[in-house]
Design an enzyme around this catalytic site. Structure first.
Site, PDB file in Angstrom:
ATOM      1  N   MET A  81       0.884  -1.263  -0.030  1.00 56.33           N
ATOM      2  CA  MET A  81       0.055  -0.252   0.018  1.00 56.33           C
ATOM      3  C   MET A  81       0.657   1.119   0.041  1.00 56.33           C
ATOM      4  O   MET A  81       0.444   2.354   0.337  1.00 56.33           O
ATOM      5  CB  MET A  81      -0.836   0.029   1.206  1.00 56.33           C
ATOM      6  CG  MET A  81      -2.060  -1.095   1.260  1.00 56.33           C
ATOM      7  SD  MET A  81      -3.456  -0.732   1.983  1.00 56.33           S
ATOM      8  CE  MET A  81      -3.113  -0.410   3.813  1.00 56.33           C
ATOM      9  N   HIS A  85       8.789   1.158   3.407  1.00 60.13           N
ATOM     10  CA  HIS A  85      10.163   1.223   4.401  1.00 60.13           C
ATOM     11  C   HIS A  85      11.165  -0.112   4.250  1.00 60.13           C
ATOM     12  O   HIS A  85      10.785  -0.850   3.268  1.00 60.13           O
ATOM     13  CB  HIS A  85       9.593   1.291   5.457  1.00 60.13           C
ATOM     14  CG  HIS A  85       8.524   0.220   5.947  1.00 60.13           C
ATOM     15  ND1 HIS A  85       8.859  -1.042   6.103  1.00 60.13           N
ATOM     16  CD2 HIS A  85       7.281   0.352   6.199  1.00 60.13           C
ATOM     17  CE1 HIS A  85       7.877  -1.984   6.444  1.00 60.13           C
ATOM     18  NE2 HIS A  85       6.694  -0.902   6.479  1.00 60.13           N
ATOM     19  N   ALA A  86      12.043  -0.311   4.935  1.00 62.20           N
ATOM     20  CA  ALA A  86      12.653  -1.213   4.775  1.00 62.20           C
ATOM     21  C   ALA A  86      12.529  -2.686   4.783  1.00 62.20           C
ATOM     22  O   ALA A  86      12.696  -3.543   4.350  1.00 62.20           O
ATOM     23  CB  ALA A  86      14.169  -1.251   5.812  1.00 62.20           C
ATOM     24  N   HIS A  88       9.446  -3.422   3.470  1.00 59.58           N
ATOM     25  CA  HIS A  88       8.984  -3.689   1.990  1.00 59.58           C
ATOM     26  C   HIS A  88      10.056  -4.182   1.261  1.00 59.58           C
ATOM     27  O   HIS A  88       9.955  -4.815   0.349  1.00 59.58           O
ATOM     28  CB  HIS A  88       8.303  -2.555   1.655  1.00 59.58           C
ATOM     29  CG  HIS A  88       7.032  -1.855   2.355  1.00 59.58           C
ATOM     30  ND1 HIS A  88       6.941  -0.875   2.929  1.00 59.58           N
ATOM     31  CD2 HIS A  88       5.963  -2.749   2.241  1.00 59.58           C
ATOM     32  CE1 HIS A  88       5.569  -0.836   3.346  1.00 59.58           C
ATOM     33  NE2 HIS A  88       4.896  -1.768   2.966  1.00 59.58           N
ATOM     34  N   SER A 250       6.624  -0.341  10.239  1.00 62.68           N
ATOM     35  CA  SER A 250       5.297  -0.416   9.610  1.00 62.68           C
ATOM     36  C   SER A 250       5.049   1.246   9.248  1.00 62.68           C
ATOM     37  O   SER A 250       5.505   2.081   9.816  1.00 62.68           O
ATOM     38  CB  SER A 250       4.223  -0.523  10.808  1.00 62.68           C
ATOM     39  OG  SER A 250       3.041   0.018  10.460  1.00 62.68           O
TER      40      SER A 250
END
Ligand code: AMP
Length: 351
Positions: A81, A85-86, A88, A250
């Site tokens: 979505m 961030h790291a 992902h 998150s």
């Protein structure tokens, strides 16, 4: 196994209802109401400049996919979505290692948000997302090939009111795995997830799809979805990426104050304590007790929505953990955010 074990052991329906109403509410969250059909709130920003192909339509994506098929190239998909961030990036890197081509989808999926939730204010930064993805390079020079960033009406051509009662058309529900844990607090969440994942799998037809252990119930739901709907895609689960203090990364951590981010270290600590207790004692109650007592070092007991010990495949609540099978220990806790409200954080470990 046997009787169910989770914490709190009893909670009134009214309290659940109130929690749901105040779920992740930020000042902007109130702007999306029951009757609204989502449009502008979830649209991607205009295309950033990058070597990655940014595709907006199903037709474009299918055209690209056909070319890879003809060339016999394996394709990996990472549904996201955005607000990357790291965590992902770890999923993306897994795909780059295992596939010839990698597609990242960026789509804030309205159907998994309740009317009271934070769809309107969910963090979005398309240009920063593309920049991060463009900076990734695998050992063999692999890169992200495509970002699929459709508009809401591309995925939901008939509109998508947030009130489930008003929704029309085809939706996917994975019965038996969507009602417990997160599903108790967010009753339509996994229907939304299963629906959008089904659509993405139909559009991209990836050889492999990547999900994070961070959202462990989602991985269980998706594995069953893929199996039951006879999809040919293989599901890979990537371990949770954490901050130095253990807080699971998150997109919603952006809502937290620095103080809360520090205090939230107790969440992972509580799970590590649970693992320690488990080495001496396989009782779910003892494991849950360890989690609750650690979290309450920093947060209010009433803000713990659940702590639960469940079977890894069926999500059945366990009373004792069978050492040969292990279990999931998972929790949700509401922590103070920078809007003066509360944000839910979830985390889990595998025993
Ligand atoms: P989201 O953009 O939040 O929908 O997440 C997209 C994917 O990234 C999901 O499969 C998540 O489980 C995964 N993900 C999010 N945060 C993390 C994390 N900290 N570690 C590993 N995977 C994650």
């Amino acid at each position: 196994m046997g009787a169910r074990s989770s914490w709190p052991f009893a909670r009134s329906a009214l309290r659940q209802f109130n929690l749901l109403l105040s779920f992740n509410r930020s000042p902007l969250a109130n702007t999306v109401r029951c009757n609204s059909t989502v449009a502008a709130a979830a649209e991607p920003a205009e295309t950033a400049k990058s070597p990655i192909q940014i595709l907006r339509t199903i037709a474009e994506l299918r055209f690209w996919r056909r070319e890879q098929l003809v060339k016999g190239l394996a394709v990996g998909l990472i549904p996201t979505m955005g607000a990357l961030h790291a965590g992902h990036m770890r999923l993306v890197q897994s795909s780059m290692r295992m596939n010839d081509k990698t597609v990242v989808s960026i789509f804030v999926n309205p159907s998994q948000f309740a009317p009271s939730e934070d769809l309107a204010s969910y963090p979005r930064d398309f240009d920063a997302d593309i920049e991060q993805l463009a900076a990734l390079e695998g050992d063999d020079g692999a890169r992200v090939d495509v970002v699929f960033a459709p508009r809401v009406d591309e995925i939901y051509p008939n509109g998508i009111p947030l009130d489930v009662a008003e929704q029309k058309g085809a939706f996917v529900t994975v019965h038996g795995l969507s009602e417990q844990l997160e599903g108790k607090i967010r009753p339509h969440f996994f229907r939304g997830v299963a629906t959008v994942v089904s659509k993405l799998l139909n559009i991209v037809t990836p050889d492999r799809v990547y999900f994070g252990q961070k959202d462990i119930q989602q991985t269980v739901v998706v594995k069953r979805l893929v199996q039951d709907l006879c999809s040919g895609t293989v599901v890979h689960v990537v371990p949770t990426s954490r901050d130095a203090n253990g807080l699971a990364l998150s997109s919603r951590n952006a809502y937290l104050t620095d103080q809360t981010k520090q205090d939230a270290a107790v969440i992972y600590k509580s799970l590590q304590n649970a693992a320690m207790v488990y080495r001496q004692n396989t009782s779910a109650d003892k494991i849950i007790e360890a989690v609750v007592s650690t979290i309450t070092e920093k947060f209010d007991k009433n803000d713990i929505e659940y702590v639960s010990v469940n079977d890894k495949d069926t999500l059945e609540e366990l009373q004792t953990v069978h050492p040969l099978k292990g279990a999931i220990v998972s929790l949700a806790v509401r922590v103070p955010n920078r809007f003066g409200g509360k944000t839910r954080l979830i985390d889990n470990i595998l025993l």
